[in-house]
Write an enzyme that holds these catalytic residues in place. Sequence first.
Site, PDB file in Angstrom:
ATOM      1  CG  ASP A  64      -0.058  -4.415 -79.045  1.00 26.55           C
ATOM      2  OD1 ASP A  64       0.824  -5.271 -79.205  1.00 26.55           O
ATOM      3  OD2 ASP A  64       0.193  -3.252 -78.693  1.00 26.55           O
ATOM      4  NE  ARG A  72      -3.649  -2.250 -77.855  1.00 27.13           N
ATOM      5  CZ  ARG A  72      -3.304  -2.437 -76.597  1.00 27.13           C
ATOM      6  NH1 ARG A  72      -4.246  -2.613 -75.667  1.00 27.13           N
ATOM      7  NH2 ARG A  72      -2.034  -2.455 -76.243  1.00 27.13           N
ATOM      8  NE  ARG A 137      -0.219 -10.145 -73.716  1.00 27.65           N
ATOM      9  CZ  ARG A 137       0.690  -9.182 -73.526  1.00 27.65           C
ATOM     10  NH1 ARG A 137       0.941  -8.729 -72.293  1.00 27.65           N
ATOM     11  NH2 ARG A 137       1.341  -8.690 -74.555  1.00 27.65           N
ATOM     12  CE  LYS A 167       2.976  -8.932 -78.389  1.00 28.21           C
ATOM     13  NZ  LYS A 167       2.133  -7.748 -78.456  1.00 28.21           N
ATOM     14  CG  HIS A 180       2.537  -2.756 -69.291  1.00 24.11           C
ATOM     15  ND1 HIS A 180       2.491  -4.121 -69.500  1.00 24.11           N
ATOM     16  CD2 HIS A 180       2.276  -2.169 -70.486  1.00 24.11           C
ATOM     17  CE1 HIS A 180       2.191  -4.340 -70.775  1.00 24.11           C
ATOM     18  NE2 HIS A 180       2.065  -3.192 -71.392  1.00 24.11           N
ATOM     19  CG  ASP A 248       7.113  -3.738 -75.063  1.00 27.95           C
ATOM     20  OD1 ASP A 248       6.188  -3.086 -75.600  1.00 27.95           O
ATOM     21  OD2 ASP A 248       6.911  -4.673 -74.276  1.00 27.95           O
TER      22      ASP A 248
END
Length: 334
Positions: A64, A72, A137, A167, A180, A248
């Site tokens: 990601d 990351r 995002r 996505k 999440h 996901d």
Amino acid sequence: MRYGATILDAEGLRLSAAEKALFQRVNPFGFILFARNIDTAEQTRALCNDLREAVGRDCLITIDQEGGRVQRLRPPLARQWQPALDHAQAAGAGANRAMYLRARLIAEELRDLGIDSNCAPLADVAGEGTHPFLKNRCYGSDLATVVNRARATADGLLDGGVVPVVKHIPGHGRASMDSHHDLPRITASLADLAREDFAAFAALNDLPMGMTAHLVYESLDSQPATLSPRVMQMIRSDIGFDGLIMSDDISMKALNGAPADIARDTIAAGCDVVLFCNAPLDERAAVAEAAGEMTDAAQARAARAEAARRAPTALDIPTAEAELSALMGGQVYG
């Protein structure tokens, strides 16, 4: 060789003997890296080599690397990118070109470390109620803007030899909760969803890979999209997406149940590959066993996704950086 229908992760900076043995046995389609897997450039390249050696092939390794907080790789291994929406807004009328150059430079950063896929672009259309975990995002708040910027991002990655994963199919922008932690429920009519959210992915349905959204679309099903045969069929037929579909991360709290059961249901619903992260080795093994091997159709899509890795086009990095800076008035990095 038939691949395992999973994308898995590693616990640390190098593979343990037990991880190597598991990956050799279950042969996952590919792997995903997190910040905990990254220290130095040399170490990251060595880990990528470990992963590929474990499965005995040049498998895809994804990450990601969107920019902003979902990034990351950070300095000194990579540039510190702004969130995508901030980046695009700073570029104004030059946003499409700025998104392309950003993605092309990100691809260069990834390929240098042995990473050849990126979980981007986002084709989620932001709205007033979009949860803050997702809002900046996103690439915009209207269909045409999102599609154009997502296409530019995908092209930049592909030109850099990196496989994009669009996505969150079929659209996460209406979610007012963070998947999440919770399961968002979308009450919009099917007509409204088809006109905007789903249409963004239909315009990008030629891309090689997509990642599902853990959302309930009440006008379609009471099950989350990842686990819904009806939603997955709609993605294939109405949206027309025939790329490899990965879930996901099934460890996210939006989904309830034992990971192995969720993995089995994910494959049964129509996903090609289960993404499972941040779990002990025994749970990774159980998920890999439950997901099993890819179907014939999934294997064919996997082959097409791997074939999308092409030799990078020539890139003069200083020239690209200078052009990007000019487009954005010098506001390039976060």
